[in-house]
Enzyme design. Structure first.
Site, short mmCIF file in Angstrom:
data_model
loop_
_atom_site.label_atom_id
_atom_site.label_comp_id
_atom_site.label_asym_id
_atom_site.label_seq_id
_atom_site.Cartn_x
_atom_site.Cartn_y
_atom_site.Cartn_z
N ASN A 13 0.85 -1.20 0.00
CA ASN A 13 0.00 0.00 0.00
C ASN A 13 0.89 1.25 0.00
OD1 ASN A 13 -1.38 2.28 1.14
ND2 ASN A 13 -3.03 0.92 1.79
N ASP A 71 -0.59 -4.22 9.85
CA ASP A 71 -1.97 -4.57 9.52
C ASP A 71 -2.86 -3.60 10.25
OD1 ASP A 71 -3.53 -6.45 7.86
OD2 ASP A 71 -4.60 -6.76 9.75
N LYS A 178 -0.76 14.15 10.55
CA LYS A 178 -1.32 12.80 10.66
C LYS A 178 -0.27 11.84 11.22
CE LYS A 178 -3.35 8.87 8.32
NZ LYS A 178 -3.41 8.05 7.10
O1 LIG Z 1 -4.19 5.60 8.17
C1 LIG Z 1 -5.17 5.16 7.52
N1 LIG Z 1 -5.99 5.98 6.85
C2 LIG Z 1 -7.01 5.54 6.11
N2 LIG Z 1 -7.30 4.23 5.95
C3 LIG Z 1 -6.50 3.37 6.60
C4 LIG Z 1 -5.43 3.78 7.40
N3 LIG Z 1 -4.83 2.70 7.93
C5 LIG Z 1 -5.50 1.66 7.48
N4 LIG Z 1 -6.51 2.06 6.65
C6 LIG Z 1 -7.43 1.20 5.91
C7 LIG Z 1 -6.97 1.06 4.47
C8 LIG Z 1 -7.31 -0.36 4.14
O2 LIG Z 1 -8.68 -0.43 3.75
C9 LIG Z 1 -7.17 -1.07 5.48
C10 LIG Z 1 -5.77 -1.64 5.68
O3 LIG Z 1 -5.72 -2.96 5.19
P1 LIG Z 1 -4.33 -3.76 5.25
O4 LIG Z 1 -4.54 -5.13 4.80
O5 LIG Z 1 -3.69 -3.54 6.58
O6 LIG Z 1 -3.41 -2.96 4.21
P2 LIG Z 1 -3.37 -3.03 2.62
O7 LIG Z 1 -4.05 -4.28 2.13
O8 LIG Z 1 -3.85 -1.75 2.09
O9 LIG Z 1 -1.80 -3.13 2.34
P3 LIG Z 1 -0.80 -4.27 2.91
O10 LIG Z 1 -1.64 -5.38 3.50
O11 LIG Z 1 0.01 -4.72 1.74
O12 LIG Z 1 0.06 -3.59 3.93
O13 LIG Z 1 -7.42 -0.09 6.47
MG LIG Z 2 -3.67 -6.05 3.05
#
Ligand SMILES: O=c1nc[nH]c2c1ncn2[C@H]1C[C@H](O)[C@@H](COP(=O)(O)OP(=O)(O)OP(=O)(O)O)O1
Ligand SMILES: [Mg+2]
Length: 197
Positions: A13, A71, A178
């Protein structure tokens, strides 16, 4: 204290990577898992912590480096903590805009006083793929869910997340602010402390 030369960030991400890198500063040389693989591991855990460990182990295995995974997600009181660990997949993988639209629809008839929510972040650091003692740090950020999107910064659910202490959405906050206040900032502060950095 752990002596790292390099660390791989186990996230695909871009928004998260930018924030994590800014928070780590010059403390350690950072690579991204995208340099090694574009395949995302299945997030099969039942908790943020389990999924963070799973992603960190996967990245350490692929890169041969110590790995840090994040996560995170949004837990909405009126939805019993949903979307929670399923935040990224809330609208079946259709992305941030679809996730936000689904959340607004789910909360359409929920009054302001009942729109409380928390952003949750679990960080997991493994020294190697089979590390028997991952370092785990968590952070929460309390706020509430707006009735419409506000702001252009950040990523994910930021445009819908009202931050009471700054009286704006988290997408209206400059990145530096932030990165001082967020769930991720709180978890990272604990991690840096743990690492003696
Ligand atoms: O600061 C934030 N501001 C806005 N939204 C956020 C934040 N922090 C997490 N989120 C949301 C984005 C996503 O819908 C979910 C994380 O999902 P999560 O699986 O941990 O991350 P991801 O799939 O986007 O990337 P990855 O797993 O490769 O790290 O929560
Ligand atoms: Mg993820």
């Amino acid at each position: 204290m752990i002596d790292f030369k390099e660390l791989v960030l186990a996230s695909h991400n871009a928004g998260k990577l930018k924030e994590l890198q800014a928070m780590l500063g010059d403390a350690v040389r950072v690579r991204s898992i995208g340099e090694f693989s574009s395949v995302e591991p299945e997030e099969t855990g039942l908790s943020f912590v389990e999924n963070a460990i799973l992603k960190a182990r996967n990245a350490a295995r692929i890169s041969g480096l110590p790995a840090l995974a994040d996560d995170s997600g949004l837990a909405v009181d009126a939805l019993g903590g949903a979307p929670g660990i399923y935040s990224a997949r809330y609208a079946d993988g259709q992305g941030d805009a679809a996730n936000n639209a689904k959340l607004l629809a789910a909360l359409r008839d929920v009054p302001d006083a009942e729109r409380g929510a928390q952003f949750v972040c679990a960080l997991a650091l493994v020294r190697h793929a089979d590390d028997p003692l991952p370092i785990l740090c968590e952070g929460l950020w309390h706020g509430s869910i707006l009735h419409e999107a506000r702001g252009e910064h950040g990523f994910g659910y930021d445009p819908l997340f009202w931050v009471p202490e700054t009286e704006c959405s988290s997408a209206e906050l400059p990145a530096e602010q932030k990165n001082r206040l967020s769930h991720r900032a709180r978890a990272m502060a604990l991690l840096l402390q743990r690492l003696g950095l």
